[in-house]
Structures are given as C-alpha cells and as structure tokens.
Design a protein around this motif. Structure first.
Motif, PDB file in Angstrom:
ATOM      1  N   ILE A  35       0.848  -1.195   0.000  1.00  0.00           N
ATOM      2  CA  ILE A  35       0.000   0.000   0.000  1.00  0.00           C
ATOM      3  C   ILE A  35       0.881   1.242   0.000  1.00  0.00           C
ATOM      4  CG2 ILE A  35      -1.716   1.296   1.320  1.00  0.00           C
ATOM      5  CD1 ILE A  35      -2.668  -1.428   2.407  1.00  0.00           C
ATOM      6  N   GLU A  36       0.543   2.181  -0.867  1.00  0.00           N
ATOM      7  CA  GLU A  36       1.263   3.450  -0.957  1.00  0.00           C
ATOM      8  C   GLU A  36       0.587   4.468  -0.039  1.00  0.00           C
ATOM      9  OE1 GLU A  36       1.904   6.979  -4.289  1.00  0.00           O
ATOM     10  OE2 GLU A  36       1.370   4.953  -4.934  1.00  0.00           O
ATOM     11  N   GLN A  37       1.322   4.953   0.931  1.00  0.00           N
ATOM     12  CA  GLN A  37       0.779   5.925   1.870  1.00  0.00           C
ATOM     13  C   GLN A  37       1.289   7.312   1.522  1.00  0.00           C
ATOM     14  OE1 GLN A  37       1.660   5.153   5.979  1.00  0.00           O
ATOM     15  NE2 GLN A  37       0.335   6.781   6.737  1.00  0.00           N
ATOM     16  N   ARG A  38       0.363   8.278   1.383  1.00  0.00           N
ATOM     17  CA  ARG A  38       0.737   9.657   1.040  1.00  0.00           C
ATOM     18  C   ARG A  38      -0.015  10.628   1.934  1.00  0.00           C
ATOM     19  NH1 ARG A  38       2.833   9.849  -4.261  1.00  0.00           N
ATOM     20  NH2 ARG A  38       3.451  11.976  -3.676  1.00  0.00           N
ATOM     21  N   LEU A  39       0.503  11.851   1.986  1.00  0.00           N
ATOM     22  CA  LEU A  39      -0.198  12.946   2.641  1.00  0.00           C
ATOM     23  C   LEU A  39      -0.763  13.870   1.575  1.00  0.00           C
ATOM     24  CD1 LEU A  39       1.883  14.207   5.715  1.00  0.00           C
ATOM     25  CD2 LEU A  39      -0.339  13.090   5.721  1.00  0.00           C
ATOM     26  N   VAL A  40      -1.971  14.367   1.813  1.00  0.00           N
ATOM     27  CA  VAL A  40      -2.639  15.250   0.859  1.00  0.00           C
ATOM     28  C   VAL A  40      -2.939  16.587   1.520  1.00  0.00           C
ATOM     29  CG1 VAL A  40      -4.774  15.616  -0.441  1.00  0.00           C
ATOM     30  CG2 VAL A  40      -3.658  13.383  -0.488  1.00  0.00           C
ATOM     31  N   ASP A  41      -2.632  17.666   0.811  1.00  0.00           N
ATOM     32  CA  ASP A  41      -3.046  19.005   1.221  1.00  0.00           C
ATOM     33  C   ASP A  41      -4.507  19.160   0.799  1.00  0.00           C
ATOM     34  OD1 ASP A  41      -3.686  21.819   1.066  1.00  0.00           O
ATOM     35  OD2 ASP A  41      -1.550  22.232   1.246  1.00  0.00           O
ATOM     36  N   LEU A  42      -5.406  19.257   1.761  1.00  0.00           N
ATOM     37  CA  LEU A  42      -6.834  19.269   1.433  1.00  0.00           C
ATOM     38  C   LEU A  42      -7.247  20.534   0.690  1.00  0.00           C
ATOM     39  CD1 LEU A  42      -8.438  17.750   4.657  1.00  0.00           C
ATOM     40  CD2 LEU A  42      -7.817  16.608   2.524  1.00  0.00           C
ATOM     41  N   GLU A  43      -6.524  21.616   0.882  1.00  0.00           N
ATOM     42  CA  GLU A  43      -6.879  22.867   0.202  1.00  0.00           C
ATOM     43  C   GLU A  43      -6.636  22.770  -1.300  1.00  0.00           C
ATOM     44  OE1 GLU A  43      -8.486  26.650   0.171  1.00  0.00           O
ATOM     45  OE2 GLU A  43      -8.217  25.354   1.921  1.00  0.00           O
ATOM     46  N   THR A  44      -5.508  22.189  -1.669  1.00  0.00           N
ATOM     47  CA  THR A  44      -5.131  22.126  -3.085  1.00  0.00           C
ATOM     48  C   THR A  44      -5.432  20.768  -3.719  1.00  0.00           C
ATOM     49  OG1 THR A  44      -2.880  21.365  -2.589  1.00  0.00           O
ATOM     50  CG2 THR A  44      -3.269  23.748  -2.643  1.00  0.00           C
ATOM     51  N   GLY A  45      -5.545  19.738  -2.887  1.00  0.00           N
ATOM     52  CA  GLY A  45      -5.735  18.398  -3.418  1.00  0.00           C
ATOM     53  C   GLY A  45      -4.449  17.753  -3.892  1.00  0.00           C
ATOM     54  N   GLU A  46      -3.306  18.381  -3.625  1.00  0.00           N
ATOM     55  CA  GLU A  46      -2.026  17.859  -4.101  1.00  0.00           C
ATOM     56  C   GLU A  46      -1.338  17.041  -3.012  1.00  0.00           C
ATOM     57  OE1 GLU A  46       0.173  21.276  -5.281  1.00  0.00           O
ATOM     58  OE2 GLU A  46      -0.907  21.520  -7.175  1.00  0.00           O
ATOM     59  N   PHE A  47      -0.477  16.129  -3.450  1.00  0.00           N
ATOM     60  CA  PHE A  47       0.332  15.376  -2.508  1.00  0.00           C
ATOM     61  C   PHE A  47       1.349  16.302  -1.849  1.00  0.00           C
ATOM     62  CE2 PHE A  47      -0.637  11.680  -5.426  1.00  0.00           C
ATOM     63  CZ  PHE A  47      -1.476  11.045  -4.521  1.00  0.00           C
ATOM     64  N   VAL A  48       1.616  16.056  -0.576  1.00  0.00           N
ATOM     65  CA  VAL A  48       2.632  16.796   0.161  1.00  0.00           C
ATOM     66  C   VAL A  48       3.922  15.990   0.091  1.00  0.00           C
ATOM     67  CG1 VAL A  48       3.296  17.763   2.382  1.00  0.00           C
ATOM     68  CG2 VAL A  48       0.878  17.743   1.698  1.00  0.00           C
ATOM     69  N   GLU A  49       4.937  16.567  -0.485  1.00  0.00           N
ATOM     70  CA  GLU A  49       6.176  15.826  -0.728  1.00  0.00           C
ATOM     71  C   GLU A  49       7.200  15.983   0.382  1.00  0.00           C
ATOM     72  OE1 GLU A  49       6.173  13.798  -3.039  1.00  0.00           O
ATOM     73  OE2 GLU A  49       4.602  14.494  -4.403  1.00  0.00           O
ATOM     74  N   ASP A  50       7.046  16.996   1.247  1.00  0.00           N
ATOM     75  CA  ASP A  50       8.090  17.295   2.234  1.00  0.00           C
ATOM     76  C   ASP A  50       7.727  16.809   3.633  1.00  0.00           C
ATOM     77  OD1 ASP A  50       6.014  19.005   2.637  1.00  0.00           O
ATOM     78  OD2 ASP A  50       7.246  20.785   2.985  1.00  0.00           O
ATOM     79  N   ALA A  51       6.904  15.764   3.728  1.00  0.00           N
ATOM     80  CA  ALA A  51       6.486  15.265   5.037  1.00  0.00           C
ATOM     81  C   ALA A  51       6.449  13.745   5.016  1.00  0.00           C
ATOM     82  CB  ALA A  51       5.115  15.828   5.407  1.00  0.00           C
ATOM     83  N   ASP A  52       6.665  13.157   6.195  1.00  0.00           N
ATOM     84  CA  ASP A  52       6.639  11.710   6.337  1.00  0.00           C
ATOM     85  C   ASP A  52       5.248  11.270   6.765  1.00  0.00           C
ATOM     86  OD1 ASP A  52       7.068   9.051   6.795  1.00  0.00           O
ATOM     87  OD2 ASP A  52       8.227   9.345   8.635  1.00  0.00           O
ATOM     88  N   PRO A  53       4.491  10.614   5.894  1.00  0.00           N
ATOM     89  CA  PRO A  53       3.128  10.208   6.266  1.00  0.00           C
ATOM     90  C   PRO A  53       3.096   9.190   7.397  1.00  0.00           C
ATOM     91  CG  PRO A  53       3.752   9.240   4.165  1.00  0.00           C
ATOM     92  CD  PRO A  53       4.818  10.212   4.519  1.00  0.00           C
ATOM     93  N   MET A  54       4.179   8.429   7.574  1.00  0.00           N
ATOM     94  CA  MET A  54       4.200   7.405   8.609  1.00  0.00           C
ATOM     95  C   MET A  54       4.229   8.017  10.011  1.00  0.00           C
ATOM     96  SD  MET A  54       3.991   4.563   7.029  1.00  0.00           S
ATOM     97  CE  MET A  54       4.423   3.396   8.310  1.00  0.00           C
ATOM     98  N   SER A  55       4.752   9.214  10.141  1.00  0.00           N
ATOM     99  CA  SER A  55       4.847   9.850  11.457  1.00  0.00           C
ATOM    100  C   SER A  55       3.761  10.909  11.667  1.00  0.00           C
ATOM    101  CB  SER A  55       6.228  10.494  11.631  1.00  0.00           C
ATOM    102  OG  SER A  55       6.431  11.500  10.652  1.00  0.00           O
ATOM    103  N   TYR A  56       2.842  11.033  10.734  1.00  0.00           N
ATOM    104  CA  TYR A  56       1.814  12.079  10.807  1.00  0.00           C
ATOM    105  C   TYR A  56       0.569  11.544  11.508  1.00  0.00           C
ATOM    106  CZ  TYR A  56      -1.627  15.534   9.274  1.00  0.00           C
ATOM    107  OH  TYR A  56      -2.621  16.487   9.228  1.00  0.00           O
ATOM    108  N   SER A  57      -0.008  12.346  12.375  1.00  0.00           N
ATOM    109  CA  SER A  57      -1.257  12.009  13.057  1.00  0.00           C
ATOM    110  C   SER A  57      -2.280  13.105  12.782  1.00  0.00           C
ATOM    111  CB  SER A  57      -1.039  11.880  14.566  1.00  0.00           C
ATOM    112  OG  SER A  57      -2.275  11.826  15.264  1.00  0.00           O
ATOM    113  N   TYR A  58      -3.350  12.766  12.078  1.00  0.00           N
ATOM    114  CA  TYR A  58      -4.368  13.787  11.808  1.00  0.00           C
ATOM    115  C   TYR A  58      -5.094  14.177  13.094  1.00  0.00           C
ATOM    116  CZ  TYR A  58      -8.081  10.152  11.742  1.00  0.00           C
ATOM    117  OH  TYR A  58      -8.957   9.139  12.073  1.00  0.00           O
ATOM    118  N   ARG A  59      -5.107  13.298  14.078  1.00  0.00           N
ATOM    119  CA  ARG A  59      -5.753  13.625  15.352  1.00  0.00           C
ATOM    120  C   ARG A  59      -4.959  14.714  16.076  1.00  0.00           C
ATOM    121  NH1 ARG A  59      -8.757   8.286  17.622  1.00  0.00           N
ATOM    122  NH2 ARG A  59      -8.654   7.005  15.752  1.00  0.00           N
TER     123      ARG A  59
END
Length: 284
Positions: free
Chosen positions: A94-118
């Motif tokens: 599975i490919e895990q990515r972060l998305v900027d909800l305002e633009t709908g684009e992938f965020v390239e400068d962040a680690d999705p594995m360490s991100y918590s939306y909560r």
C-alpha cells in the motif's frame, strides 16, 4: 551572614519542620479524624504517582499497538490477502501519502508514517477552524490528511480515505475504500466508535457495512450525494444507488454517517484531491 539565613539551611529547616508535623500526625490515635484524613491523602498521592508513571511507561506500547491496528484495518478495507505474509509485508503493498486538502495535491516534504491527523486537528497551526460549515461535527479540520493507494501493475486499483465525524455518543473513525473513479464505494469500516450497543454500534457491523460496496457516493458533477436513509432502500426507486439502509433505532448515528461522508467527500474534505486524481487518470 548567619548560618541559619543561608537558603539551603532555610530549606532544610522547612523540610525538617514538615517531616516533624507529618510524623506527629501519624503518631495520633487511629480513631483521630486528622490521622484518617492524612492516611487518605497519602494513599491518593501514591496512587496518583503510580497511575501517572504507568500511563507514561505504557504510552509507547499503546501507540505501537494503535499503529498496528490501523495498518490491519487498512489492509482489510483494501481487500488484500495477508496469507503467508506478515502485517508489515502486507502493508508494504500500500502506498501511503499525505494530501493538502486545500489544493488536493500530494505533500512531498512530510513523512506520512509519522503524521497524526488527530494531533493536527488539535493544533491551530496545522488545522482550520470550522464554524458554520461543520456538518461532521469535528470543529477543526486538519489541513493535511493521509490517503492510502493500492496499485496493481502500475494502475490505480483502490483509494482509501480516513473519515471521521460525530455520531450520537462518540466520534466515529473509519476508512472508506473507493474504486479508481473516486466516486464508487468498494468497502467501508468503522474501527473506532462508542455508539449505543445493539443499535448505533451496528455502524461497525458486517451486515450493514456489506451494503456499501457498489454505492455511488458522488454524482457526475462532483457533489456528494450519498445518504443513509431512515428505513430500508427500495432498489427499484430512483437514486437507490446513492442510498444506504438506516440503522434501526439509531437515527442520529445514521445521520452522523451521512454528514461525515458528505463532508469528507466534499470541497472541504477530499473533493479537490479526488477531482485532481480523476483528471490525472483521464490524462494518462
């Protein structure tokens, strides 16, 4: 300077005086109310220290277990077979990515594995306040959200979106799997909820969740149209493909699912991302 005016000497004197007073209290008869109160206070203090220390020491283990549980839910909703593989091996598909909800684009400068939306939702610098337009009842929307993509032979097969929103008694957290068109449901799970047992809790029941595959959640104009209705859906009625049976005796939980789905599939949620993903797919 007199010896007893030195700050360290003064502190020692105060500590000695406090110890003397505590010792005096504990020398009181057992039926003295002051001794009873002192013993109760000491027990409360000791218990508080033990509970706090235990919570701190167990936090890393709890976080690891939560991460493993989420990975398992993602694999399940993606329809991947774990047979013969470890959890980590299956999740690597599975490919895990972060998305900027305002633009709908992938965020390239962040680690999705360490991100918590909560955690992001609690941080004013990483989230946006929702005032009037808050149908999901979440108050603050993270500026970024994780998404999970399943590809086969280089072609997008499944889009998995974390969704959450208010039910009757709790915030319901789930995962929505979409077909490559970004409009049609493939699977849904609610892995965290505290709704009424036997009623709203059926939001996590296999029978009700089995009604979601094939439902068209977004119309051709890009508007979320999915609705959990009161009662049962007649398959012969118009727009039946946009309707899901309600949860018996749990109208507010059912409404909560409708609201959170429309929010996260709309302009304030993943709408820009899904539109961009569809455009990219059409160009390819």
């Amino acid at each position: 300077m007199p010896a007893d005016s030195h700050p360290q000497a003064q502190s020692a004197a105060r500590a000695g005086g406090l110890l003397a007073r505590v010792t005096a209290v504990f020398r009181l008869p057992n039926d003295d109310p002051r001794k009873t109160l002192a013993v109760a206070l000491v027990l409360c203090l000791v218990c508080s220290v033990v509970v706090s220390a235990t919570a701190v020491s167990l936090r890393p283990l709890q976080e690891r277990n939560a991460a493993r549980a989420l990975k398992s839910e993602v694999i399940k909703v993606a329809g991947l077979d774990e047979a013969g593989m470890s959890l980590e091996q299956a999740f690597q598909q599975i490919e895990q990515r972060l998305v900027d909800l305002e633009t709908g684009e992938f965020v390239e400068d962040a680690d999705p594995m360490s991100y918590s939306y909560r955690d992001a939702a609690k941080d004013p610098a990483a989230s946006s306040a929702l005032e009037e337009a808050d149908p999901a009842g979440i108050r603050r929307r993270p500026d970024r959200m994780p998404v999970y993509l399943v590809r086969r032979d280089g072609q997008l097969e499944t889009i998995i979106l974390p969704v959450y929103g208010a039910g009757l008694w709790s915030t319901m957290h789930g995962l929505l799997a979409l077909a490559p068109d970004g409009r049609t449901a493939k699977a849904l799970t609610f892995y965290e909820q505290r709704e009424t047992a036997g009623l709203g809790s059926e939001v996590a029941g296999e029978r009700w969740l089995s009604e979601w595959p094939g439902k068209v959640l977004i119309d051709e104009d890009g508007e979320p149209v999915i609705e959990v209705v009161k009662g049962n859906v007649d398959p012969d009625t118009p727009n039946a493909e946009h309707r899901v049976d309600g949860l018996s005796g749990a109208t507010l939980t059912s409404n909560g699912v409708t609201h959170l789905m429309r929010f996260w599939l709309g302009e304030q949620g993943y709408g820009p991302f899904l539109a961009r993903l569809s455009d990219d797919d059409n160009r390819s």
